[in-house]
Scaffold this motif. Structure first.
Motif, PDB file in Angstrom:
ATOM      1  N   THR A 427      19.907   7.365 -19.631  1.00 42.72           N
ATOM      2  CA  THR A 427      20.648   8.495 -19.069  1.00 42.72           C
ATOM      3  C   THR A 427      22.167   8.348 -19.159  1.00 42.72           C
ATOM      4  N   LEU A 428      22.661   7.120 -19.377  1.00 45.16           N
ATOM      5  CA  LEU A 428      24.102   6.896 -19.436  1.00 45.16           C
ATOM      6  C   LEU A 428      24.564   6.717 -20.869  1.00 45.16           C
ATOM      7  N   GLU A 429      25.757   7.156 -21.172  1.00 47.03           N
ATOM      8  CA  GLU A 429      26.306   7.096 -22.525  1.00 47.03           C
ATOM      9  C   GLU A 429      27.375   6.012 -22.593  1.00 47.03           C
ATOM     10  N   THR A 430      27.174   5.026 -23.442  1.00 42.10           N
ATOM     11  CA  THR A 430      28.125   3.917 -23.561  1.00 42.10           C
ATOM     12  C   THR A 430      29.525   4.416 -23.905  1.00 42.10           C
ATOM     13  N   ARG A 431      29.600   5.421 -24.767  1.00 41.53           N
ATOM     14  CA  ARG A 431      30.912   5.928 -25.186  1.00 41.53           C
ATOM     15  C   ARG A 431      31.670   6.616 -24.061  1.00 41.53           C
ATOM     16  N   SER A 432      30.995   6.860 -22.937  1.00 45.89           N
ATOM     17  CA  SER A 432      31.685   7.480 -21.799  1.00 45.89           C
ATOM     18  C   SER A 432      32.574   6.482 -21.055  1.00 45.89           C
ATOM     19  N   LEU A 433      32.362   5.198 -21.296  1.00 43.33           N
ATOM     20  CA  LEU A 433      33.182   4.182 -20.643  1.00 43.33           C
ATOM     21  C   LEU A 433      34.636   4.293 -21.103  1.00 43.33           C
ATOM     22  N   VAL A 434      35.547   4.215 -20.174  1.00 39.08           N
ATOM     23  CA  VAL A 434      36.967   4.311 -20.496  1.00 39.08           C
ATOM     24  C   VAL A 434      37.741   3.101 -19.969  1.00 39.08           C
ATOM     25  N   CYS A 435      37.577   2.779 -18.706  1.00 39.19           N
ATOM     26  CA  CYS A 435      38.421   1.761 -18.090  1.00 39.19           C
ATOM     27  C   CYS A 435      38.015   0.340 -18.463  1.00 39.19           C
ATOM     28  N   ILE A 436      36.738   0.101 -18.685  1.00 42.92           N
ATOM     29  CA  ILE A 436      36.332  -1.219 -19.164  1.00 42.92           C
ATOM     30  C   ILE A 436      36.868  -1.461 -20.572  1.00 42.92           C
ATOM     31  N   PRO A 437      36.708  -0.519 -21.518  1.00 47.28           N
ATOM     32  CA  PRO A 437      37.348  -0.696 -22.831  1.00 47.28           C
ATOM     33  C   PRO A 437      38.860  -0.867 -22.722  1.00 47.28           C
ATOM     34  N   LEU A 438      39.476  -0.160 -21.788  1.00 53.19           N
ATOM     35  CA  LEU A 438      40.924  -0.265 -21.595  1.00 53.19           C
ATOM     36  C   LEU A 438      41.315  -1.685 -21.169  1.00 53.19           C
ATOM     37  N   ALA A 439      40.511  -2.284 -20.292  1.00 57.69           N
ATOM     38  CA  ALA A 439      40.786  -3.657 -19.857  1.00 57.69           C
ATOM     39  C   ALA A 439      40.609  -4.645 -21.007  1.00 57.69           C
ATOM     40  N   ILE A 440      39.614  -4.413 -21.850  1.00 62.30           N
ATOM     41  CA  ILE A 440      39.406  -5.287 -23.010  1.00 62.30           C
ATOM     42  C   ILE A 440      40.573  -5.163 -23.982  1.00 62.30           C
ATOM     43  N   ALA A 441      41.028  -3.943 -24.221  1.00 63.11           N
ATOM     44  CA  ALA A 441      42.183  -3.731 -25.093  1.00 63.11           C
ATOM     45  C   ALA A 441      43.421  -4.424 -24.527  1.00 63.11           C
ATOM     46  N   ALA A 442      43.575  -4.366 -23.211  1.00 63.80           N
ATOM     47  CA  ALA A 442      44.723  -5.012 -22.575  1.00 63.80           C
ATOM     48  C   ALA A 442      44.643  -6.531 -22.722  1.00 63.80           C
ATOM     49  N   TRP A 443      43.427  -7.082 -22.657  1.00 65.47           N
ATOM     50  CA  TRP A 443      43.277  -8.527 -22.859  1.00 65.47           C
ATOM     51  C   TRP A 443      43.699  -8.917 -24.276  1.00 65.47           C
ATOM     52  N   GLY A 507      33.964  -0.274 -30.247  1.00 64.99           N
ATOM     53  CA  GLY A 507      34.936  -1.030 -31.034  1.00 64.99           C
ATOM     54  C   GLY A 507      36.137  -0.211 -31.444  1.00 64.99           C
ATOM     55  N   GLU A 508      35.883   0.943 -32.044  1.00 64.47           N
ATOM     56  CA  GLU A 508      36.975   1.787 -32.514  1.00 64.47           C
ATOM     57  C   GLU A 508      37.833   2.309 -31.360  1.00 64.47           C
ATOM     58  N   LYS A 509      37.173   2.637 -30.228  1.00 68.28           N
ATOM     59  CA  LYS A 509      37.920   3.107 -29.065  1.00 68.28           C
ATOM     60  C   LYS A 509      38.891   2.036 -28.578  1.00 68.28           C
ATOM     61  N   ILE A 510      38.424   0.797 -28.509  1.00 70.14           N
ATOM     62  CA  ILE A 510      39.280  -0.304 -28.047  1.00 70.14           C
ATOM     63  C   ILE A 510      40.410  -0.548 -29.049  1.00 70.14           C
ATOM     64  N   GLU A 511      40.094  -0.457 -30.334  1.00 67.58           N
ATOM     65  CA  GLU A 511      41.149  -0.611 -31.350  1.00 67.58           C
ATOM     66  C   GLU A 511      42.242   0.438 -31.163  1.00 67.58           C
ATOM     67  N   ASP A 512      41.848   1.676 -30.917  1.00 68.86           N
ATOM     68  CA  ASP A 512      42.834   2.743 -30.721  1.00 68.86           C
ATOM     69  C   ASP A 512      43.706   2.457 -29.497  1.00 68.86           C
ATOM     70  N   MET A 513      43.071   2.025 -28.409  1.00 68.71           N
ATOM     71  CA  MET A 513      43.831   1.707 -27.192  1.00 68.71           C
ATOM     72  C   MET A 513      44.815   0.561 -27.447  1.00 68.71           C
ATOM     73  N   PHE A 514      44.338  -0.461 -28.133  1.00 61.50           N
ATOM     74  CA  PHE A 514      45.172  -1.616 -28.451  1.00 61.50           C
ATOM     75  C   PHE A 514      46.372  -1.193 -29.297  1.00 61.50           C
ATOM     76  N   ALA A 515      46.115  -0.381 -30.316  1.00 61.60           N
ATOM     77  CA  ALA A 515      47.198   0.067 -31.193  1.00 61.60           C
ATOM     78  C   ALA A 515      48.244   0.854 -30.410  1.00 61.60           C
ATOM     79  N   GLU A 516      47.777   1.668 -29.454  1.00 61.37           N
ATOM     80  CA  GLU A 516      48.717   2.427 -28.631  1.00 61.37           C
ATOM     81  C   GLU A 516      49.576   1.495 -27.775  1.00 61.37           C
ATOM     82  N   MET A 517      49.009   0.376 -27.333  1.00 68.50           N
ATOM     83  CA  MET A 517      49.756  -0.567 -26.505  1.00 68.50           C
ATOM     84  C   MET A 517      50.810  -1.343 -27.291  1.00 68.50           C
ATOM     85  N   LEU A 518      50.749  -1.255 -28.616  1.00 72.06           N
ATOM     86  CA  LEU A 518      51.720  -1.945 -29.464  1.00 72.06           C
ATOM     87  C   LEU A 518      52.968  -1.108 -29.732  1.00 72.06           C
ATOM     88  N   ALA A 519      52.930   0.175 -29.382  1.00 74.33           N
ATOM     89  CA  ALA A 519      53.927   1.136 -29.869  1.00 74.33           C
ATOM     90  C   ALA A 519      55.375   0.720 -29.637  1.00 74.33           C
TER      91      ALA A 519
END
Length: 534
Positions: A427-443, A507-519
């Protein structure tokens, strides 16, 4: 007033002293030991030893614990020995008051290495004793790891297996040798209790011990009967447990308060192995310990000191509740973002509206939907206490830099388990996660060693740091064009996240977040705010 056994005869101001005879307890413990603990640091002195101290105070036991350190021997030489194994526990209440107690349940402190033959001989004697009931552990998650990021045996472990057990160096090799001593002395039963903050910790300990024992069996150094002894839960128990208590580094304000009572010689120190420690331990008041009730040689009545004893499913669900949802993921997110954003205090981070919202969403929104209620502790009530009382407590001098230590070892549990639960859900969609991927990108951004202002930033110790930074070689904060999809070597690693993050759609979502944090300067904060606004 100095902290030592002789001073217990005096009247102390502002500190509760033990009512039992410390020297008599130490004598009885030496004659008939029941408990040895590996990992002589703050969580042991500020929580585990306090449990046995309570039993001694209430007349429910007459013996204490032998503390063993296998990694940082300065702890024994500079903290335990000078103070006759005593510690001052300072409980930090949210209103700024403290409760101060001299913990006197540690009978002796030993250096657990063949390099110190007198201490090691005592340790072998303890493991030979039929009376020994418990060997417990707070050695951090990496203490059980026998392999590197690629699954290859660590050189120290390979050396221990190849060279036999005359002078083992890895903690798990040392423990396996001591169990062999116990086996030869009569194969007496014992319970090996990991109390570390990691999922299925009893299995981690058991698997490490068995792997080393089987390695020695292949070399003809031990018998198959020894491996059978370790595998028999009726003789050697490896219960699972869940532990929770924040014991931050010793704080100068606490030192000053204790010195105001006339106590001297309690200055904190940093060992050559970067352990922050003092004769006192400052810690929060809330604490939880849930243990699977597998003790083939009996145990102290620790339930009288507040320990929950339960079956494996209950322990698993309680531990999973904490480490995957209600505390540990929040801590890790605060750690990496806190370092990047220039914070030195977890409590101060909780005053930051963005960071407070981030951990609320990781806990309540993304975590709670996949948590199983353990029955003995409410997940919602637990996370309420964490967010509303424990993390914001300004008198807990905890730092994101401390919590960021060994993050690579924590990710599979703190984030990977929730991601797996979403991936396996109907019933849950993995791609709906936002803040956990954001924390991984920040790491990943944190691993660059540059903060959000693009200033150099010290990175906490991590056994995988060199390998991870090599993968990120060439990526520079403030230069987004320097990023060439370098994260794939990290995000696809199952050992790091318990899943391939690309296969589960993150994976791609975290990559996008990471790239944005490099700006540019401030990009970490801007990226955080962008995704919180969605």
């Amino acid at each position: 007033m100095e902290l030592n056994a002789g001073s217990l005869k005096n009247k102390w101001q502002g500190v509760e002293i033990p009512s039992f005879d410390y020297l008599e307890m130490a004598k009885k413990t030496a004659e008939s030991p029941i408990w040895v603990h590996f990992g002589a640091g703050n969580i042991f002195r500020g929580f585990i030893a306090e449990l046995q101290h309570r039993l001694l105070e209430d007349g429910l036991s007459d013996r204490g614990i032998t503390a063993v350190e296998t990694f940082d021997f300065e702890i024994i030489d500079k903290i335990y020995t000078p103070h006759d194994n005593l510690a001052i526990l300072v409980g930090l209440k949210p209103d700024g008051t403290t409760q101060n107690t001299i913990i006197a349940s540690i009978a002796q402190g030993l250096k657990g290495s063949a390099a110190f033959p007198e201490d090691f001989s005592k340790l072998e004697g303890i493991f030979s004793s039929p009376s020994l009931q418990i060997a417990s552990f707070t050695i951090t998650e990496k203490g059980y790891s026998l392999t590197d990021l690629n699954g290859k045996l660590l050189p120290v472990v390979s050396g221990d297996i190849n060279e036999g057990f005359s002078a083992p160096k890895h903690t798990m090799s040392i423990v396996t040798k001591l169990l062999h001593v116990r086996f030869l002395a009569g194969a007496h039963p014992v319970s090996m209790v990991s109390m570390d903050n990691c999922s299925h910790n009893g299995d981690k300990l058991r698997n490490a011990v068995l792997d080393i024992a089987k390695g020695w069996l292949d070399k003809g150094l031990v018998t198959a009967e020894f491996v059978a002894y370790l595998s028999d839960t009726a003789r050697v128990g490896f219960p699972w447990s869940m532990i929770d208590k924040i014991t931050p580094r010793p704080a100068a304000v606490i030192q000053k308060q204790l010195e105001g009572y006339g106590i001297t010689g309690i200055e904190p120190l940093v060992t050559s192995k970067n352990t922050f420690i003092a004769p006192f331990v400052n810690a929060e008041i809330p604490q939880y310990l849930v243990i699977e009730d597998i003790f083939p040689n009996g145990r102290p009545p620790l339930e009288k000191a507040g320990v929950y004893f339960a079956d494996r499913d209950t322990v698993n669900n309680t531990e999973k509740m904490k480490v995957t949802t209600c505390l540990n993921p929040l801590h890790t997110a605060l750690a990496v973002f806190g370092c990047l954003l220039g914070y030195n205090s977890i409590a101060d981070e909780m005053k930051d509206a963005d960071l407070c919202e981030l951990v609320k969403r990781i806990g309540y929104t993304e975590g709670l939907p996949v948590v199983v209620d353990p029955g003995i502790i409410s997940p919602k009530a637990f996370i309420d206490e964490v967010i509303n009382e424990r993390l914001p407590n300004p008198f807990i001098p905890d730092a994101p830099q401390r919590i960021a230590t060994d993050t690579s070892q924590k990710l599979p549990i703190r984030f990977g388990e929730t991601i797996k639960s979403y991936h396996n859900s109907q019933t849950l969609e993995t791609r709906s996660l936002v803040c956990i991927p954001l924390a991984i990108a920040a790491w990943c951004r944190y691993l660059l060693g540059v903060d959000d202002r693009l200033a150099p930033m010290e990175i906490s110790s991590d056994p995988m740091l060199a390998q991870l930074q090599d993968i990120l070689k060439g990526v520079k904060a403030g230069e987004p064009a320097s990023y060439k999809q370098n994260l794939m070597g990290i995000l696809a690693n199952i050992n790091l996240f318990a899943v391939d993050l690309y296969e589960v759609g993150l994976g791609e979502k975290i990559e996008d977040m990471f790239a944005e944090m490099l700006a540019d300067s401030g990009a970490v904060r801007k990226t955080l705010q962008k995704y919180l606004s969605k």
